[in-house]
Write a protein that holds these residues in place. Structure first.
Motif, short mmCIF file in Angstrom:
data_model
loop_
_atom_site.label_atom_id
_atom_site.label_comp_id
_atom_site.label_asym_id
_atom_site.label_seq_id
_atom_site.Cartn_x
_atom_site.Cartn_y
_atom_site.Cartn_z
N ALA A 41 4.76 3.79 6.95
CA ALA A 41 5.69 2.96 7.72
C ALA A 41 5.32 2.92 9.20
O ALA A 41 5.41 1.87 9.84
CB ALA A 41 7.12 3.47 7.55
N PHE A 42 4.89 4.03 9.76
CA PHE A 42 4.52 4.07 11.18
C PHE A 42 3.25 3.25 11.44
O PHE A 42 3.18 2.51 12.42
CB PHE A 42 4.31 5.50 11.66
CG PHE A 42 5.57 6.32 11.78
CD1 PHE A 42 6.80 5.84 11.40
CD2 PHE A 42 5.50 7.60 12.29
CE1 PHE A 42 7.95 6.61 11.52
CE2 PHE A 42 6.64 8.38 12.42
CZ PHE A 42 7.87 7.88 12.04
N CYS A 43 2.26 3.39 10.56
CA CYS A 43 1.02 2.64 10.72
C CYS A 43 1.28 1.14 10.58
O CYS A 43 0.73 0.34 11.34
CB CYS A 43 -0.03 3.09 9.70
SG CYS A 43 -0.69 4.74 10.03
N VAL A 44 2.11 0.75 9.61
CA VAL A 44 2.43 -0.66 9.40
C VAL A 44 3.07 -1.24 10.66
O VAL A 44 2.73 -2.35 11.08
CB VAL A 44 3.35 -0.85 8.17
CG1 VAL A 44 3.94 -2.24 8.12
CG2 VAL A 44 2.59 -0.54 6.89
N ARG A 45 3.97 -0.47 11.30
CA ARG A 45 4.58 -0.94 12.55
C ARG A 45 3.53 -1.18 13.63
O ARG A 45 3.70 -2.03 14.49
CB ARG A 45 5.60 0.08 13.08
CG ARG A 45 6.94 -0.01 12.41
CD ARG A 45 8.03 0.70 13.18
NE ARG A 45 7.66 1.94 13.79
CZ ARG A 45 8.29 3.10 13.64
NH1 ARG A 45 9.36 3.15 12.87
NH2 ARG A 45 7.90 4.18 14.25
N GLY A 47 0.56 -2.26 12.97
CA GLY A 47 -0.35 -3.29 12.50
C GLY A 47 -1.54 -2.78 11.71
O GLY A 47 -2.53 -3.49 11.55
N VAL A 48 -1.43 -1.56 11.18
CA VAL A 48 -2.52 -0.95 10.40
C VAL A 48 -1.98 -0.61 9.02
O VAL A 48 -0.84 -0.20 8.88
CB VAL A 48 -3.02 0.34 11.10
CG1 VAL A 48 -4.14 0.98 10.31
CG2 VAL A 48 -3.45 0.06 12.52
N ARG A 49 -2.82 -0.79 8.00
CA ARG A 49 -2.40 -0.43 6.64
C ARG A 49 -3.12 0.84 6.23
O ARG A 49 -4.30 0.83 5.89
CB ARG A 49 -2.73 -1.56 5.67
CG ARG A 49 -1.78 -2.73 5.84
CD ARG A 49 -2.15 -3.90 4.98
NE ARG A 49 -2.40 -3.54 3.60
CZ ARG A 49 -1.94 -4.22 2.56
NH1 ARG A 49 -1.22 -5.28 2.74
NH2 ARG A 49 -2.24 -3.84 1.34
N THR A 50 -2.38 1.95 6.27
CA THR A 50 -2.90 3.26 5.88
C THR A 50 -2.13 3.72 4.64
O THR A 50 -0.90 3.66 4.63
CB THR A 50 -2.71 4.29 7.01
OG1 THR A 50 -3.29 3.79 8.21
CG2 THR A 50 -3.32 5.62 6.65
N ALA A 79 -1.22 12.15 8.74
CA ALA A 79 -1.42 12.19 10.19
C ALA A 79 -0.14 11.82 10.94
O ALA A 79 0.25 12.51 11.89
CB ALA A 79 -2.56 11.27 10.59
N CYS A 80 0.52 10.75 10.52
CA CYS A 80 1.77 10.34 11.20
C CYS A 80 2.89 11.34 10.95
O CYS A 80 3.68 11.63 11.85
CB CYS A 80 2.19 8.94 10.74
SG CYS A 80 1.17 7.62 11.45
N HIS A 81 2.97 11.87 9.73
CA HIS A 81 4.01 12.84 9.43
C HIS A 81 3.86 14.09 10.27
O HIS A 81 4.83 14.63 10.81
CB HIS A 81 3.99 13.21 7.94
CG HIS A 81 5.01 14.24 7.59
ND1 HIS A 81 4.73 15.59 7.58
CD2 HIS A 81 6.31 14.12 7.25
CE1 HIS A 81 5.82 16.25 7.24
NE2 HIS A 81 6.79 15.39 7.03
N ASP A 82 2.62 14.56 10.40
CA ASP A 82 2.37 15.83 11.09
C ASP A 82 2.33 15.69 12.61
O ASP A 82 2.37 16.70 13.30
CB ASP A 82 1.07 16.45 10.60
CG ASP A 82 1.16 16.91 9.16
OD1 ASP A 82 2.25 16.83 8.56
OD2 ASP A 82 0.13 17.35 8.61
#
Length: 112
Positions: A41-45, A47-50, A79-82
């Motif tokens: 969800a953070f990457c999508v915000r 503009g990246v699809r991880t 990565a975003c979670h941590d």
């Protein structure tokens, strides 16, 4: 490695709700969430699809069993979670900025 095992054992003892992550109910919730939202969800915000690998509690459950299993949930990459998510929980606000360079989160000290 020994220090890590000791640290993990200490956390399990002080936070007994951590065992809920090992239940069948949690495995079903996690799998359903990652199927429903396969990208972070953070990457999508940004503009990246991880590809996401973690079913994250949007709101802290603080050991409340109902909130732990009821959600709401979001999918995040490790990565975003941590990093980003932990920083938000620690600070109480997001550091995301808009195109103008100003913080987007109303709770950010700049906006208060």
């Amino acid at each position: 490695m020994k220090d890590r095992a000791h640290h993990d054992a200490k956390r399990r003892a002080s936070q007994p709700w951590r065992q809920w992550y090992l239940t069948r109910e949690w495995f079903v919730i996690r799998a359903r969430q990652l199927r429903r939202e396969p990208f972070c969800a953070f990457c999508v915000r940004a503009g990246v699809r991880t590809k996401a690998s973690i079913c994250d509690h949007v709101e802290r459950h603080r050991g409340n069993r109902f909130r732990f299993f009821a959600g709401p949930f979001q999918s995040l990459c490790k990565a975003c979670h941590d990093s980003t998510k932990q920083s938000e929980e620690r600070n109480g606000y997001s550091s995301d900025v808009g195109a103008d360079g100003l913080p987007l989160d109303a709770r950010h000290p700049f906006n208060v």
